[in-house]
Design a protein around this motif. Sequence first.
Motif, PDB file in Angstrom:
ATOM      1  N   UNK A   1       0.828  -1.168   0.090  1.00 34.56           N
ATOM      2  CA  UNK A   1       0.131   0.170  -0.042  1.00 34.56           C
ATOM      3  C   UNK A   1       0.892   1.187   0.152  1.00 34.56           C
ATOM      4  N   UNK A   2       0.420   2.431  -0.345  1.00 36.73           N
ATOM      5  CA  UNK A   2       1.120   3.407  -0.188  1.00 36.73           C
ATOM      6  C   UNK A   2       1.346   3.860   1.163  1.00 36.73           C
TER       7      UNK A   2
ATOM      8  N   UNK B   1      -1.110   5.412   3.730  1.00 37.85           N
ATOM      9  CA  UNK B   1      -2.234   4.600   4.212  1.00 37.85           C
ATOM     10  C   UNK B   1      -2.280   4.481   5.738  1.00 37.85           C
ATOM     11  N   UNK B   2      -0.864   4.474   6.204  1.00 38.25           N
ATOM     12  CA  UNK B   2      -0.905   4.059   7.758  1.00 38.25           C
ATOM     13  C   UNK B   2      -1.093   5.426   8.429  1.00 38.25           C
ATOM     14  N   UNK B   3      -2.142   5.493   9.156  1.00 38.38           N
ATOM     15  CA  UNK B   3      -2.623   6.854   9.886  1.00 38.38           C
ATOM     16  C   UNK B   3      -1.772   6.975  11.321  1.00 38.38           C
ATOM     17  N   UNK B   4      -1.834   8.148  11.590  1.00 34.15           N
ATOM     18  CA  UNK B   4      -1.559   8.508  13.220  1.00 34.15           C
ATOM     19  C   UNK B   4      -2.030   7.546  14.085  1.00 34.15           C
ATOM     20  N   UNK B   5      -3.485   7.436  14.189  1.00 38.28           N
ATOM     21  CA  UNK B   5      -3.952   6.678  14.954  1.00 38.28           C
ATOM     22  C   UNK B   5      -4.321   5.108  14.875  1.00 38.28           C
ATOM     23  N   UNK B   6      -3.415   4.628  13.943  1.00 39.48           N
ATOM     24  CA  UNK B   6      -3.170   3.196  13.711  1.00 39.48           C
ATOM     25  C   UNK B   6      -2.206   2.767  14.646  1.00 39.48           C
TER      26      UNK B   6
END
Lengths: 680, 627
Positions: free
Chosen positions: A367-368, A371-376
């Motif tokens: 994935x780009x 895609x991974x967010x801060x709250x992940x």
Amino acid sequence: MGPTEVNPKIENDLLFGNFDDSGERVMNESDYKDHRDALLFAIDVSRSMTQLSDKLGGVSACELALKSIFDCISSRIIENSYNLTGIILYGVKTCNQCRVLMPLSIPDSSAIKNLRHFLQDAELYHEAFQYNKTKSPALIADLLFLANQQFNSFASKIPSRRLVLITDNDSPCTEDEPKGLLYAKTRAKDLYHLGVKVEPLFLLHEFNNESFDSSRFYDDLIYDTMLETELADFDGLDQLEIKAKSKTQPLQACNLSSEILSRRTIRRPLATNTIVLNAQINIGVQIYSLYRPQVASRATWIYAQGEVAKTVDHDTRIVVKTTGKDVLPEDVRRTYRFGEDFVKFTPKQLSKFRYFGEPTIRILGFKPASWLKFDDNVRPNYFIFPTDKQFLGSTRGFSALYQSLMRKDKIAIAYVITQKNSTPFYAALVPSPETDLSNPANPDTPAGLFLIPIPFADDRRRVPCIPADQQTVAPDSLVGIMRNIISKLKMSKGYEPYRYNNPALQLHYRALQAVALDDEYSDLYIEDKTMPKYNSIENRVGTLIGDFDHAVKDHLHISSDSTEAKNGLENEQSSGQKRLADDGTPITKEVKKRKNTRPEFSMKEVWRLYQSHIIHTYTNDQLQKFISRLNLKKSSLKGTVKELLVDTLVTYLDTLSSLDDLETAFGESGGEVNISEAAS
Amino acid sequence: MGQYCQGLPHVTQLEAVTSYMYDTIASKVLSQRKTDQVGVIKVRFEKWEEGAKDFIYDRNAENDCKYIQQVCPIKQFSLKNLRELKDQIKPSLENDSGDLGAAIKLGIEVIYDHCKRLKYKKKIILLTNASGELSEESTTQIRKDFKSENIEFVTIVAGCLNSGMATNERISHNIQRLKFLCDTVHGIYAEAPEAALSLEMPKIKPVKPVRGCTIPLCFGDVNESPNEFSISVDTYPCTRKAAVPSATAYSNIITSQNSQMGQNTGIDMPDCSYYGAEKTAEFKEANLEQLSYLREYYIKRDDDSKQVIAEDDRVSAYRYGQELVPISKMEDELFKFPTAASLLMIGFIPIESIKRWFLMGPTDFVVPTIGTRTNKAPNKEYNSIVMSSLSRAMIEMDLAMIGRFVKKSGNEPEMVLLMPKVEPDIEGLVMCRVPFYEDVRYFEFPPLTTNIGVISKKPQADVRYLPNEEIISAMDEFIDSMDLDHPELIPFGAPQNSTCDLNNSDANADDGECSVDVVDSDFIKRELLFNPLLHRINSIIKACAIQGSTDDSTIPKDVPILSEFTHPHKILVVNSEAKLNKLKHLLDIKEVSEDAKAGKRLRGNGISAYDTRGQEGLDAEAILNRF
């Protein structure tokens, strides 16, 4: 005196293995701490090493090295207390030119005291650091032999053994003495057979023309052992590593201190695993954890009321809650509850439930990176690095994956089982860039892949929804001022852990050392590096912050001129916070009490209280803050922390003639503290 | 209802719909919440149970109301209740009378009596094959009641609706009426297979947002500077590890007291046995004794005997090299670092500078304190407007905040990063802990891209360890072929609206669905990544409790979604095959032989592995002596 009931969870762990609630095997801190390490420092005492240097703050390279080693030992003794440390000086004026300053051992308080005494006593010190003008060509060989002896006699069973060589001399044997090199090579080989890693620290400083050519001597010395690895060892990584180390860029002497400190811990993986690409390509990796909260951990309990202090042991009895009847551990079974009732399973079934397959890092796709967010984020992450131990060529495969992800700005999504019997999770594999070369002393992020667990759907909580009629949206004018404020407080380098020491932990370490060495508690005060740099904030955005506050109040139709309104606001606010706090005590009272007894904290007020001799009404915290702001030297008075702080401050204020002086001093000291480099 | 379903010769219509009921009830039992209650009414049953007391309708009544019975009142269920319920719900073979409308009416009454004016979330689920009575008039009345009582309505219909059954006029009429009823009260109409499918979707236990703390967020020196401001903020959990059911310990031995009472033979219970509902009560007493753990502290006297000491007389000791340094409680207090609960602004950093791996654990929402409707926070407007300006400005400038967070006065401070979050429901920040200097393990790793160690005068085949450009571009191609945004990938199940709602509206009494506010249309959806252990254990407990057996044959398989993301998707595997083969060939990774591994192991045992060198037939000495 009766037995105490303990948390069953702890006992469960004892009885059923290290599984936490979620069924994951707990990876213990002790997995790191129990891994013992023997670290022997050798300092080259030569003319250039003992010359006082202005660049090093008026001390010699030797002295700086020894001081740094002392710091290193002081922290090792607390953080990794089972580790062995020793110091050898070589090239000194004793008969065989080598002197064991501290034999390889687990240091104790007397060893630390001795070393400190040695550092403080100028006479002892200078005697020890007299260099020998005529150097024996076999010096390095002798040193390596001595080191060998030390490791053999004191650390024969320690798995990790390291010799750190601190020198500025790139050719300890002159060309016309080929035997020196030969001897040294033999000794180095012996050391290698013993499993000792040689980690040279090559110094550059003003007295050796700031150049260091390792090819003149050391390459051969260390390369020899490397070739041998290649034959015996299939671990390509190890080879790379040794090569990298042997060519460690020579250090600027002023970086010595942090370089020595970085040697205090050894690297150790938590587990070995395999990255699997579509069931076809296996890449062997080792899993590390690099960022974990460090806490002061109690070693044991002690009973100190007898004549001699003794460690406390305990017995645990398992009893039936209702009857108090003893139960043997082998008769304990586990079961799941269904409401008030139980559903019984066999131990075999229970362990089958927890089994999801063998350890793996199975790539599901890519994935780009965005895609991974801060709250992940919910679980701690891991660092993975290749090893060729299982699969030859893993380093190559890993590096290709790493480089490709890096340049495509992508992440891999994987299904991960870290260890046998641990619960699977989904993770993002995020590449980290190579160490920032501008800051080599603080490599807080090694290059590799970070394995970041993605929270399960079950782990995500709802947004605390604020009803639409309660929401207030700020007008553009206010957002504009705020934008102005925060742009002036920008630290463009990002978050850098090395800037922030954990003050609570540091205080604990200092206290522990003070108690161990029978020191006064007087130098217990530690600088709290986590506090905002108020002076800098004031200088940069003080007025803007004031403007913003006024603008908000204007917007809300609160008169901004009236100080009464402001005070009222603050009172309300603090009482509001207090009322909402869950301690349930009559809070408004407490607030009032505090208002009455604790004076306002401003320079004017400090001066006023000083003049009326009631400066002790401040809290220790406030006093400490004030003192640290002024960079005052601590008083040596013996007594409580409060007395000490008051004495320090009063002694200082005595030297001033007026409030103006104080304000000037305050301004000056504040000027040095910079919130960031982002001014430009 | 006793008829078998079409295509499923072993499942009766009744079983098809009640499996949904049992699962729903079992979930409520598992939740162990006192307010999560359920009652059951049966209609069109075979015969009255002897001793059944809870009728509201007279058994002698003339009309179709005769065959309506409240099987159990609304209450918190237990395993025993569930087993009793199972015994009572049986297909009727002969009776063909019983009014669905009246049964729903009774349901509304029962709910009304139980809930009164309390703030319960109310719901009626009708399980039927639509062959009972359902008059036009009764549905009109029911519609009104549903609206006035604010009751949710779900209908699950079993039966073979597209087969000959549907030609039955009554059924097709009923279905139309039920569909219409559902539409008008915003209820859900589903057929049994759909309901069964919804059971395969793991249910997330919704957690009500619970405030963590209320603290001041300070800009500038609140104690000293005139130029400062602070607002009051609340923290709420954003991500937290969901708890997995943990097994309770019990004793496997029957106490002598119980065996004397003759309830048991005195033989150890076999582990695998299961005790039916009727035995549950004594089961607890007889065998499953709760355990507690007692600790006794002692020191050893010189003669090796034990001297018991009180827990409080112990002093904690820390290791200082070889020594143990005791630190008394008093000293501990003295050495405690003083802090005040607060969130202090330290500075702002560009969002792109955030090293994602620094985030050390769970995240929290930080929102302005506004209090509740009844207990409004002072300055709530001030709090909200400052937070709104802050979060909006941070988003516009692409900045995140560094803060110093102390949850409670006296707690150790933590360094945190705060990201702005502005969405319809929230204007605030999301906070996560980042490491202190001490929390970082400064391990050294060799570089992955360059051979720093290569020494020019001895050119070794270092390229062996690092990939060349050809390999990297092969990897590039492989990565592209495994893109999870591949258009052919269809997200799992692509759940239809109705089944989805069926799931979510099934939530607990006072909670709504757990919203996941991430919009993504891609294949791996965050809301489909479930904790496999949690849902496996829950479904096993439920299934075994409902079935009353823990035989291996009873233990259900994992629902499909749990294993959906354990392997790369077939489409991607096929798509990437050629690229993978090329990469595999180029990388040439070989498994290390057992012999070589054995050589490694020697070192671990303290014997030098280097003595085993030369196993590939190379003369080590010769190479060494080249210099």
